[in-house]
Design an enzyme around this catalytic site. Sequence first.
Site, PDB file in Angstrom:
ATOM      1  N   ARG A 118      21.438  14.297  -2.464  1.00 35.60           N
ATOM      2  CA  ARG A 118      20.771  12.986  -2.381  1.00 35.60           C
ATOM      3  C   ARG A 118      21.294  12.140  -3.542  1.00 35.60           C
ATOM      4  NH1 ARG A 118      14.739  14.613  -4.747  1.00 35.60           N
ATOM      5  NH2 ARG A 118      15.517  16.072  -6.305  1.00 35.60           N
ATOM      6  N   ASN A 149      14.598   6.408  -4.967  1.00 36.66           N
ATOM      7  CA  ASN A 149      14.040   7.494  -5.767  1.00 36.66           C
ATOM      8  C   ASN A 149      14.935   7.765  -6.965  1.00 36.66           C
ATOM      9  OD1 ASN A 149      11.934   9.653  -5.910  1.00 36.66           O
ATOM     10  ND2 ASN A 149      13.765  10.909  -6.056  1.00 36.66           N
ATOM     11  N   GLU A 150      14.364   7.690  -8.132  1.00 37.83           N
ATOM     12  CA  GLU A 150      15.086   8.045  -9.367  1.00 37.83           C
ATOM     13  C   GLU A 150      16.537   7.574  -9.347  1.00 37.83           C
ATOM     14  OE1 GLU A 150      14.395  12.272 -10.003  1.00 37.83           O
ATOM     15  OE2 GLU A 150      12.458  11.851 -10.925  1.00 37.83           O
ATOM     16  N   CYS A 190      29.527   5.818  -9.693  1.00 35.77           N
ATOM     17  CA  CYS A 190      30.535   5.898  -8.627  1.00 35.77           C
ATOM     18  C   CYS A 190      31.819   5.253  -9.140  1.00 35.77           C
ATOM     19  CB  CYS A 190      30.029   5.175  -7.379  1.00 35.77           C
ATOM     20  SG  CYS A 190      31.242   5.168  -6.042  1.00 35.77           S
ATOM     21  N   CYS A 198      34.588   4.632  -7.129  1.00 38.87           N
ATOM     22  CA  CYS A 198      35.432   4.256  -5.978  1.00 38.87           C
ATOM     23  C   CYS A 198      36.132   2.930  -6.267  1.00 38.87           C
ATOM     24  CB  CYS A 198      34.574   4.156  -4.715  1.00 38.87           C
ATOM     25  SG  CYS A 198      33.584   2.659  -4.610  1.00 38.87           S
ATOM     26  N   CYS A 254      33.812  -0.017  -6.720  1.00 36.48           N
ATOM     27  CA  CYS A 254      33.141  -0.046  -8.020  1.00 36.48           C
ATOM     28  C   CYS A 254      34.119  -0.446  -9.128  1.00 36.48           C
ATOM     29  CB  CYS A 254      32.500   1.310  -8.319  1.00 36.48           C
ATOM     30  SG  CYS A 254      31.015   1.591  -7.310  1.00 36.48           S
ATOM     31  N   GLU A 314       5.213  10.806 -10.545  1.00 38.32           N
ATOM     32  CA  GLU A 314       5.355  12.226 -10.209  1.00 38.32           C
ATOM     33  C   GLU A 314       4.993  13.079 -11.410  1.00 38.32           C
ATOM     34  OE1 GLU A 314       9.187  13.506  -8.831  1.00 38.32           O
ATOM     35  OE2 GLU A 314       9.484  11.727  -7.607  1.00 38.32           O
ATOM     36  N   TRP A 334      12.936  24.111 -11.028  1.00 40.69           N
ATOM     37  CA  TRP A 334      14.312  23.869 -11.470  1.00 40.69           C
ATOM     38  C   TRP A 334      14.513  24.161 -12.960  1.00 40.69           C
ATOM     39  CZ3 TRP A 334      13.547  20.046 -15.017  1.00 40.69           C
ATOM     40  CH2 TRP A 334      12.475  19.168 -14.810  1.00 40.69           C
ATOM     41  N   LYS A 382      10.929  24.691  -1.766  1.00 38.49           N
ATOM     42  CA  LYS A 382       9.803  25.424  -1.164  1.00 38.49           C
ATOM     43  C   LYS A 382       8.953  26.151  -2.197  1.00 38.49           C
ATOM     44  CE  LYS A 382      12.662  29.359   0.429  1.00 38.49           C
ATOM     45  NZ  LYS A 382      13.963  28.816  -0.024  1.00 38.49           N
ATOM     46  N   PHE A 383       9.521  26.418  -3.385  1.00 39.54           N
ATOM     47  CA  PHE A 383       8.710  27.084  -4.413  1.00 39.54           C
ATOM     48  C   PHE A 383       8.357  26.153  -5.571  1.00 39.54           C
ATOM     49  CE2 PHE A 383      11.002  30.871  -2.579  1.00 39.54           C
ATOM     50  CZ  PHE A 383       9.914  31.291  -1.828  1.00 39.54           C
TER      51      PHE A 383
HETATM   52  C1  GLA Z   1      12.306  14.635  -9.017  1.00 41.11           C
HETATM   53  C2  GLA Z   1      12.367  14.002  -7.630  1.00 41.11           C
HETATM   54  C3  GLA Z   1      11.458  14.653  -6.640  1.00 41.11           C
HETATM   55  C4  GLA Z   1      11.447  16.139  -6.795  1.00 41.11           C
HETATM   56  C5  GLA Z   1      11.066  16.495  -8.200  1.00 41.11           C
HETATM   57  C6  GLA Z   1      10.933  17.970  -8.438  1.00 41.11           C
HETATM   58  O1  GLA Z   1      11.438  14.049  -9.871  1.00 41.11           O
HETATM   59  O2  GLA Z   1      12.093  12.637  -7.673  1.00 41.11           O
HETATM   60  O3  GLA Z   1      11.902  14.279  -5.350  1.00 41.11           O
HETATM   61  O4  GLA Z   1      12.688  16.650  -6.471  1.00 41.11           O
HETATM   62  O5  GLA Z   1      12.061  16.004  -9.058  1.00 41.11           O
HETATM   63  O6  GLA Z   1      10.460  18.248  -9.719  1.00 41.11           O
HETATM   64 ZN    ZN Z   2      31.472   2.981  -5.468  1.00 43.20          ZN
END
Ligand code: GLA
Ligand code: ZN
Length: 676
Positions: free
Chosen positions: A116, A154-155, A160, A162, A165, A311, A319, A360-361
């Site tokens: 992503r 998101n975040e 890049c 390319c 850019c 969040e 992670w 998932k965990f």
């Molecule tokens: C980031 C992302 C979320 C998720 C969390 C997990 O903050 O924005 O989508 O992946 O990490 O901690």
């Molecule tokens: Zn680019």
Amino acid sequence: MKDYINPDFKHMVHGGDYNPDQWLDYPEVLSEDMRLMKLSHCNEMTLGIFAWSALEPEEGKFNFEWMDKVMDDIHKAGGKVVLATPSGAKPAWMAQKYVETLRVNDRGERYWYGERHNHCYTSPIYREKVKLINQKLAERYKDHPALIGWHLSNEYGGECYCDLCKEAFRGWLKKKYGSIKNLNGQWWNAFWSHTFNGFDQINPPSPLGENHVHGLKLDWKRFVSEQTADFVKHEYDSVKSITPNIPVTANLMGFYQGLNYRDIVKVIDYVSWDNYPNWVNTDHDINVAQYSAMCHDLMRSLNCRPFYLMESTPSHVNWKPYNKLKRPKVHMLSSLQAVAHGSDSVQYFQWRKSRGSFEKFHGAVVDHVGNEHTRVFKDVTAVGERLEKLDEVVGTVVRPKVALMYDWDNQWAIDMAGGFQLNDKKISQTNCQYYNAFWSKGVDIDIIGADSHDFNDYKVIFAPMRYMVSDALGEKLKSFVKNGGTLVCTYMTGMVNENDLCHLGGWPGAGLREVFGIWNEEIDTLNPGESNTVKLKDGTVVKAVDYCELIHSEGAEVLAEYDSDFYKGMPAYTVNRYGEGKAYYIAFRDDGSFTKQMINDILDEVGVSSEFDGALKKGVTAHSRTDGENTYVFLENYTPDDFETETGILWTEVDTGKTLTGKFTLSGYGTLILKK
Ligand code: GLA
Ligand code: ZN
């Protein structure tokens, strides 16, 4: 004097990332989610963050039915929605058909589809596709009663390289420098024969090409940041034009080094951020609490408004090298910490644990067991119940009299500089050392930028390792001190200008030599394990580590001198009266104890103290918010032990409405919310 993120929703937001698009084949799960949402005292869901392939499964074929139902169900269950634009991850069909939407790395390799946060933020096709889906979402839900906010992508982050850019970078440089001659001068390109004849010869920094021209590296980071902000603005406009009254945010990441968040905050309505501290429930938790507090302050100070904790994990992440559970009571404490620092929300990643794939965990409100009978669910519910009692805190602001100065480009420039301690100049550690002194005293603090804040809002500004000082910042600091402010700077102050060219004529440059009344001739970098000693006027001896500058007083009063090595007797700590104010200079780095004492003394001198009048102890702190009339103090205990203290003020406990004065006990890992 309240400042509401959304004046139509004057409650603490409690909820989090909700990904029903992962569960569309499990309708019983989706209806159970609504029952559990109510039960957990959650009142919000952040919807659709990575839902692009569910919303547009094929190019131009849209499917909003599932989202219609989810929006309606949340509304029926009494919840609100912060709706995300889906640009954080793109569908496979797009990457397949429009290769230019895929990022290129700094070796010129185009990434395959996957992961992503993987799009080119310059690509016109990506921008067009994002605009289309965003507008469709906005059109569809603009009048939906559940909608209270937008969450862009998101975040944001990453780079890049390319061709699109690269071209944009060259255009950015041309706009900034006007002529190639000017750029050559500012980047000091005669060095290693790097003089350019035209902008088309310039490439971004790369291990395959140039990686040591600081002007280039710094400008590339600035370009990436501004280009990302331009992309954010593109997203912002696409929804704002349709829903002008819905506030828009992007979820940020504290001290993330890939962007200058002061660029991003200019193009959104309110700040939100994602916080994952390493709570481990040992003594070390105090450091974790302090770092987390500093991040909250940095995020809030971006625009000095309330923000959302977008969040956090209700239990653990997946992670980190060791993914330990949050201990009992820590979830409540860490959630209220955000509120103490100005958050009007406590939100989670994520609502329900995914059944498959990478997360998932990862901790979530609802576990794979699928019901409310878990420890974590109960912890979350308790937070929800408590937040419901805090309506009067919503919209209150934090207004400190003290500021710590921090700028991303200052850190970038220090980190890339040759010399000193080559690989780690420890700017983050130094910031923590400073911050911890305020935290321990329970003194509120803003973290401000050179260009973004009015210095006259503060009585005292601490600016450790302020290496980069433009002439404009020099002037601003000068007039701050002249008008009665107190400025505290350290070793490495004012060495370079905004393009990382050294100031000529003696450090600290940009006019600050006169303000501090000193000249910094040389800087000695000590080897690891080495130290020097510094003797204060009262005879106390403190340890100097890492850096010792050899400075000369040019009118400043000497408060301490080096006590050993060949520069024994030279000033190490000075103060200079300048206009109505004072400028302190600390020429050495210490192991922390001197910094703490120095900050205590200076705060006493300028008359800044905690809003809480009682004693604090190690690991116990206080932070405050205000509506201009009432002051709300959050007393936070990051130790397992109960703490007895005493107050001379007559407070009201916000949760219970009971009055409190005299001796009282703050329980281990407890938080009290008091109003005066
Ligand atoms: C980031 C992302 C979320 C998720 C969390 C997990 O903050 O924005 O989508 O992946 O990490 O901690
Ligand atoms: Zn680019």
